[in-house]
Each structure stands twice: as C-alpha cells, then as structure tokens.
Enzyme design. Structure first.
Site, PDB file in Angstrom:
ATOM      1  N   ASN A   7      60.396  94.287  28.268  1.00 50.08           N
ATOM      2  CA  ASN A   7      59.082  93.714  28.530  1.00 50.08           C
ATOM      3  C   ASN A   7      58.113  94.880  28.639  1.00 50.08           C
ATOM      4  OD1 ASN A   7      56.700  92.856  29.894  1.00 50.08           O
ATOM      5  ND2 ASN A   7      57.759  91.038  30.639  1.00 50.08           N
ATOM      6  N   GLU A  34      55.886  90.174  26.327  1.00 49.85           N
ATOM      7  CA  GLU A  34      54.543  90.414  26.843  1.00 49.85           C
ATOM      8  C   GLU A  34      53.768  91.381  25.959  1.00 49.85           C
ATOM      9  OE1 GLU A  34      52.864  90.001  31.021  1.00 49.85           O
ATOM     10  OE2 GLU A  34      54.886  90.773  31.412  1.00 49.85           O
ATOM     11  N   ASP A 147      62.973  88.506  28.943  1.00 46.77           N
ATOM     12  CA  ASP A 147      62.550  88.387  30.331  1.00 46.77           C
ATOM     13  C   ASP A 147      62.680  86.914  30.708  1.00 46.77           C
ATOM     14  OD1 ASP A 147      61.278  88.191  32.743  1.00 46.77           O
ATOM     15  OD2 ASP A 147      59.441  89.204  32.127  1.00 46.77           O
ATOM     16  N   ASN A 149      62.623  85.758  33.837  1.00 45.61           N
ATOM     17  CA  ASN A 149      61.900  85.469  35.073  1.00 45.61           C
ATOM     18  C   ASN A 149      62.752  84.662  36.051  1.00 45.61           C
ATOM     19  OD1 ASN A 149      59.307  86.700  35.370  1.00 45.61           O
ATOM     20  ND2 ASN A 149      58.597  85.515  33.605  1.00 45.61           N
ATOM     21  N   ASP A 218      65.502  90.616  33.643  1.00 46.27           N
ATOM     22  CA  ASP A 218      65.646  90.782  32.194  1.00 46.27           C
ATOM     23  C   ASP A 218      67.141  90.723  31.864  1.00 46.27           C
ATOM     24  OD1 ASP A 218      62.732  91.851  31.407  1.00 46.27           O
ATOM     25  OD2 ASP A 218      63.374  92.767  33.297  1.00 46.27           O
ATOM     26  N   ASP A 247      56.096  97.725  34.168  1.00 41.91           N
ATOM     27  CA  ASP A 247      56.803  97.524  35.427  1.00 41.91           C
ATOM     28  C   ASP A 247      58.255  97.082  35.207  1.00 41.91           C
ATOM     29  OD1 ASP A 247      55.800  95.143  34.433  1.00 41.91           O
ATOM     30  OD2 ASP A 247      54.692  94.608  36.247  1.00 41.91           O
ATOM     31  N   HIS A 248      58.650  96.910  33.948  1.00 45.52           N
ATOM     32  CA  HIS A 248      60.038  96.626  33.585  1.00 45.52           C
ATOM     33  C   HIS A 248      60.691  97.874  32.998  1.00 45.52           C
ATOM     34  CE1 HIS A 248      59.760  92.071  33.532  1.00 45.52           C
ATOM     35  NE2 HIS A 248      58.491  92.415  33.588  1.00 45.52           N
TER      36      HIS A 248
END
Length: 258
Positions: A7, A34, A147, A149, A218, A247-248
């Site tokens: 991501n 994303e 991802d 979530n 993920d 941030d991943h």
C-alpha cells in the site's frame, strides 16, 4: 518467484520511495494499493524504466490498485469486484502472470463503526467471499494480495484492547476473514510464522514505528496449489523508515517453480 504487496499511500507522492524499493528488492510481481491517482496519471513510464509493465485501476484522490510484473506479460482478467454494478470504487484488479493468477485488492476501511462506511465494508467483504469461492479450487496457483484492512487475531495488533470499537478489528470483519480461510485459502505469513509478532502498518504519529506499535492488515492468501509452492514470506520493514514514506511496509512471498 517473489510476489509482493504494498500500500503505497499515493503512487505519485511516494514515487521516489516506490522506485527505490523496487530497485533494491526487485520483486517479480507487485500488487499496489491506494494509488490515489486517475488512470491517466499513473506513473507507468518510471516503473517501465525499472523493467516493470503494469495494469492499473485508478481513481482520483482515493483508492486505486495496480499489478506490476517483470516476470512476463500481464493478462488482465478482471477489473472491479463483481456483485454491485453501481460500486464506483477502484479496489480490485486481477490478472494472469507467469502461470499464476494474481488478484490485488484494497478492502474498505469501514470507519466509523457503526455507520454507512462499515455497512459498505461488510457488503464488499461478502462480494469478495463470493468471488474468491470461484477461484479457491482452481487447478493453478492463485495469489490474493493486498490491504485487507483487518487484523485477524489479537496477535496481529499492538494493544488489541485499544481497537475493540474499530472497524479493522470488529468481530464481523474478523469472522469474514476467517470464512475466507475456510474456503481453502492459506494466510502465507501466519502459515510460516504462526507465533511471531509481525506488523505491516504503523501510524505516522507518536513514534508508532519506532515503538513497533503496529498492525498486520496487509495479507497474501494462497489457494492450495500456490500454498504447496510457498518457500518464504516476510515484511520489508526498512522502507517504512525512509523519508516521506507510506505508513505501510511491503509484504512478500516466495514461490518455488512449478
């Protein structure tokens, strides 16, 4: 064959990070989420300079998924998850590459819960279950990466008691993930590292990465054919510490040859 999912949190905004990681890690196939870019602004040219061809399903400012390959031609088989013709979110793309069927997904976040976004997440998850049920038993390796979530268990989140009201840790979402596994899918990371603390996401604030206060959201799922070829799986933590990074962190697997 090394297959990774990442991501990127903005394909153009994070392009220096993405190309640096691709140049050093050199995965054969990559699933990106994303993208946050319309189709006509996807950075195909700089990725091509690194030897990657790509298919992508973009969306302005939000969502977006892509599959990259330096292991052979990408034959796109599906763009968008079936089951809701009115769904305008770019969250799913699927292709055959090098004898492997690859699906890249970006499952909805679902917050705040309860509410319309959480309801959409559950509907999307149900559509995913229906579609993956048609792929699980294929007599060919299938890899579902992205991802999701969702933190499947308490082992997958730092201080789980702080996440009880969050859509990523909701019982309904964890149950939906468990039902995916019941179709015959193998969670590659957990299969090889059943008891290890492994995270793939850390918030930007409060030194979360430095404290390793993260989440594992993920995932790479394998059907039975692919699972038999699984050699290794892990997380590339280093890019998460780079300047102006996502941030991943990238997650990867290695499959033995057929």
């Amino acid at each position: 064959m090394r297959i990774a999912t990442y991501n990127v949190n903005g394909a153009n905004a994070r392009l220096p990070v993405l190309t640096r990681w691709l140049d050093t890690s050199r995965p054969d196939i990559v699933c990106l989420q994303e993208l946050k870019t319309p189709d006509d602004r996807f950075p195909a040219a700089p990725l091509g300079e690194l030897g990657y061809e790509a298919v992508w399903h973009g969306q302005k400012s939000w969502n977006g998924v892509a599959i990259l390959s330096r292991a052979g031609t990408i034959h796109e088989t599906r763009r968008g998850l079936p089951g809701d013709p009115d769904d305008s979110h770019s969250r799913y793309i699927e292709a055959a590459v090098g004898g492997v069927l690859i699906a890249c997904l970006y499952l909805p976040n679902g917050n705040p819960r309860p509410g319309p976004k959480f309801d959409y997440k559950l509907r999307w998850f149900a559509r995913l279950q229906d579609h993956l049920a048609t792929l699980a038993a294929l007599d060919a390796p299938v890899v579902i990466a992205g991802d999701y979530n969702v933190m499947p268990t308490e082992r997958d989140v730092y201080k789980p008691e702080r996440w009880l009201d969050d859509a990523l840790f909701a019982p309904e979402v964890r149950d939906a993930y468990s039902r995916l596994l019941d179709q015959g899918w193998t969670d590659a990371i957990r299969h090889l590292h059943p008891d290890k603390t492994i995270y793939t996401f850390w918030k930007y604030w409060r030194g979360a990465f430095e404290r390793n206060a993260g989440l594992r959201i993920d995932h790479i799922l394998l059907n039975r054919v692919a699972a038999k070829r699984l050699k290794a799986a892990g997380v590339d933590r280093e890019p998460r510490g780079w300047e102006k990074t996502s941030d991943h962190a990238p997650v990867w697997i290695e499959l033995a040859g057929a």
